[in-house]
Design a protein around this motif. Structure first.
Motif, PDB file in Angstrom:
ATOM      1  N   ASN A  71       0.821  -1.225   0.000  1.00  0.00           N
ATOM      2  CA  ASN A  71       0.000   0.000   0.000  1.00  0.00           C
ATOM      3  C   ASN A  71       0.854   1.273   0.000  1.00  0.00           C
ATOM      4  O   ASN A  71       0.518   2.261   0.657  1.00  0.00           O
ATOM      5  CB  ASN A  71      -0.944   0.004   1.211  1.00  0.00           C
ATOM      6  CG  ASN A  71      -1.857  -1.205   1.229  1.00  0.00           C
ATOM      7  OD1 ASN A  71      -2.338  -1.649   0.185  1.00  0.00           O
ATOM      8  ND2 ASN A  71      -2.092  -1.773   2.408  1.00  0.00           N
ATOM      9  N   GLY A  96      -0.154  -5.325  -1.119  1.00  0.00           N
ATOM     10  CA  GLY A  96      -1.211  -4.746  -0.298  1.00  0.00           C
ATOM     11  C   GLY A  96      -2.567  -4.824  -0.969  1.00  0.00           C
ATOM     12  O   GLY A  96      -2.885  -5.791  -1.658  1.00  0.00           O
ATOM     13  N   HIS A  97      -3.357  -3.761  -0.788  1.00  0.00           N
ATOM     14  CA  HIS A  97      -4.704  -3.714  -1.371  1.00  0.00           C
ATOM     15  C   HIS A  97      -4.722  -2.755  -2.562  1.00  0.00           C
ATOM     16  O   HIS A  97      -5.696  -2.009  -2.766  1.00  0.00           O
ATOM     17  CB  HIS A  97      -5.717  -3.272  -0.312  1.00  0.00           C
ATOM     18  CG  HIS A  97      -5.748  -4.175   0.890  1.00  0.00           C
ATOM     19  ND1 HIS A  97      -6.221  -5.462   0.841  1.00  0.00           N
ATOM     20  CD2 HIS A  97      -5.327  -3.974   2.167  1.00  0.00           C
ATOM     21  CE1 HIS A  97      -6.114  -6.022   2.034  1.00  0.00           C
ATOM     22  NE2 HIS A  97      -5.569  -5.138   2.852  1.00  0.00           N
ATOM     23  N   GLU A  98      -3.670  -2.776  -3.341  1.00  0.00           N
ATOM     24  CA  GLU A  98      -3.569  -1.879  -4.494  1.00  0.00           C
ATOM     25  C   GLU A  98      -4.702  -2.153  -5.492  1.00  0.00           C
ATOM     26  O   GLU A  98      -5.046  -3.304  -5.751  1.00  0.00           O
ATOM     27  CB  GLU A  98      -2.221  -2.067  -5.187  1.00  0.00           C
ATOM     28  CG  GLU A  98      -1.029  -1.681  -4.324  1.00  0.00           C
ATOM     29  CD  GLU A  98      -0.551  -2.801  -3.413  1.00  0.00           C
ATOM     30  OE1 GLU A  98       0.338  -2.546  -2.586  1.00  0.00           O
ATOM     31  OE2 GLU A  98      -1.076  -3.931  -3.529  1.00  0.00           O
ATOM     32  N   THR A  99      -5.259  -1.075  -6.031  1.00  0.00           N
ATOM     33  CA  THR A  99      -6.380  -1.206  -6.959  1.00  0.00           C
ATOM     34  C   THR A  99      -5.896  -1.386  -8.393  1.00  0.00           C
ATOM     35  O   THR A  99      -4.717  -1.169  -8.700  1.00  0.00           O
ATOM     36  CB  THR A  99      -7.256   0.059  -6.910  1.00  0.00           C
ATOM     37  OG1 THR A  99      -6.463   1.184  -7.354  1.00  0.00           O
ATOM     38  CG2 THR A  99      -7.776   0.326  -5.505  1.00  0.00           C
ATOM     39  N   LYS A 128       1.364  -8.644  -9.046  1.00  0.00           N
ATOM     40  CA  LYS A 128       0.311  -8.372  -8.058  1.00  0.00           C
ATOM     41  C   LYS A 128       0.061  -9.623  -7.229  1.00  0.00           C
ATOM     42  O   LYS A 128      -0.153 -10.709  -7.750  1.00  0.00           O
ATOM     43  CB  LYS A 128      -0.991  -7.944  -8.749  1.00  0.00           C
ATOM     44  CG  LYS A 128      -2.123  -7.597  -7.766  1.00  0.00           C
ATOM     45  CD  LYS A 128      -1.808  -6.339  -6.992  1.00  0.00           C
ATOM     46  CE  LYS A 128      -2.863  -6.062  -5.908  1.00  0.00           C
ATOM     47  NZ  LYS A 128      -2.576  -6.716  -4.623  1.00  0.00           N
ATOM     48  N   PHE A 178      -1.911 -11.973  -4.447  1.00  0.00           N
ATOM     49  CA  PHE A 178      -3.217 -12.334  -3.891  1.00  0.00           C
ATOM     50  C   PHE A 178      -2.984 -13.408  -2.832  1.00  0.00           C
ATOM     51  O   PHE A 178      -2.263 -14.381  -3.070  1.00  0.00           O
ATOM     52  CB  PHE A 178      -4.153 -12.863  -4.985  1.00  0.00           C
ATOM     53  CG  PHE A 178      -4.465 -11.840  -6.033  1.00  0.00           C
ATOM     54  CD1 PHE A 178      -5.480 -10.912  -5.844  1.00  0.00           C
ATOM     55  CD2 PHE A 178      -3.723 -11.785  -7.206  1.00  0.00           C
ATOM     56  CE1 PHE A 178      -5.751  -9.950  -6.810  1.00  0.00           C
ATOM     57  CE2 PHE A 178      -3.991 -10.829  -8.172  1.00  0.00           C
ATOM     58  CZ  PHE A 178      -5.004  -9.910  -7.975  1.00  0.00           C
ATOM     59  N   LYS A 218      -2.419 -16.471   3.096  1.00  0.00           N
ATOM     60  CA  LYS A 218      -2.994 -15.391   3.902  1.00  0.00           C
ATOM     61  C   LYS A 218      -2.630 -15.618   5.364  1.00  0.00           C
ATOM     62  O   LYS A 218      -2.832 -16.701   5.899  1.00  0.00           O
ATOM     63  CB  LYS A 218      -4.514 -15.366   3.734  1.00  0.00           C
ATOM     64  CG  LYS A 218      -5.179 -14.099   4.241  1.00  0.00           C
ATOM     65  CD  LYS A 218      -6.629 -14.060   3.823  1.00  0.00           C
ATOM     66  CE  LYS A 218      -7.261 -12.729   4.148  1.00  0.00           C
ATOM     67  NZ  LYS A 218      -8.661 -12.660   3.692  1.00  0.00           N
ATOM     68  N   PRO A 239       1.571  -9.463   5.637  1.00  0.00           N
ATOM     69  CA  PRO A 239       1.385  -9.563   4.179  1.00  0.00           C
ATOM     70  C   PRO A 239       2.195 -10.680   3.538  1.00  0.00           C
ATOM     71  O   PRO A 239       1.875 -11.159   2.457  1.00  0.00           O
ATOM     72  CB  PRO A 239       1.836  -8.185   3.684  1.00  0.00           C
ATOM     73  CG  PRO A 239       1.648  -7.277   4.844  1.00  0.00           C
ATOM     74  CD  PRO A 239       1.955  -8.112   6.042  1.00  0.00           C
TER      75      PRO A 239
END
Length: 207
Positions: A56, A78-81, A100, A102, A128, A132
């Motif tokens: 992030n 992170g939670h990058e869009t 990216k 997941f 998970k 991270p």
């Protein structure tokens, strides 16, 4: 099949690991990590892609690290869009890999990866956990049997010497496994890698 060794921290150890010629070497630019890298990367063989791992982070922070360390790959943990990845791709040097990440635990909805197809070069599937990455545990790789894409991916999450046979089995499938990503299972302490174990892993997988 490529090899990525991630979470490097100490210059001398970086040079030693570099001598093993992994395809990618990862440096974590996230301050909360025990493997946070804040030094200068020593000279490495040109064949090794220096990979910056970010969680992030801002566009400016990432671009600054790319320039400072001459990074050839970026890993977004992170939670990058999708929009952020698109902007990043437009602002980074041509040929730089965008990976990216997941995270998977017991199940995973692969629909979430669809919109990232055009803005990333690779996906990375990790376990998970509380952090991270670098949690040292594997997820159920059978979940990947439902992988709907042809985009190559990095397989990560708790892979060590004990997982060699399982890695060999997944490589026999039609899954587009591009690289194996290893980290905590080869550590003496966070960021310090055991080169003998790494060498054994590389030799046994003929990487």
């Amino acid at each position: 099949m490529k090899l990525k060794i991630c979470g490097m921290k100490y210059p001398e150890n970086i040079i030693e690991v570099g001598a093993l010629l992994p395809d990618y070497m990862g440096f974590i630019f996230w301050e909360e990590s025990a493997r946070y890298f804040d030094g200068i990367i020593p000279a490495l063989p040109e064949s090794i892609k220096k990979t910056g791992v970010f969680v992030n982070a801002s566009l400016e922070y990432i671009l600054d690290k790319i320039k400072l360390h001459d990074l050839q790959a970026i890993q977004l943990h992170g939670h990058e869009t999708v929009e952020f990845c698109e902007i990043l791709k437009k602002n980074t040097p041509k040929g730089l890999d965008i990976i990216k990440v997941f995270s998977i635990l017991d199940t995973f909805d692969f629909a979430v990866i669809n919109s990232f197809e055009k803005v990333c070069d690779f996906f990375l599937f990790d376990t998970k956990g509380k952090l991270p990455g670098g949690n040292g545990t594997t997820f159920d790789w059978k979940i990947l049997e439902k992988y709907p894409s042809t985009k190559p991916f990095f397989l990560s999450g708790g892979i060590g010497l004990d997982e060699i046979e399982a890695v060999k089995e997944i490589l026999k499938t039609n899954l587009p496994v591009y690289a194996i990503d290893i980290n905590s299972k080869f550590e003496i302490e966070p960021g310090l890698k055991n080169t003998e174990k790494l060498s054994s892993f590389k030799h046994n997988l003929k990487l």
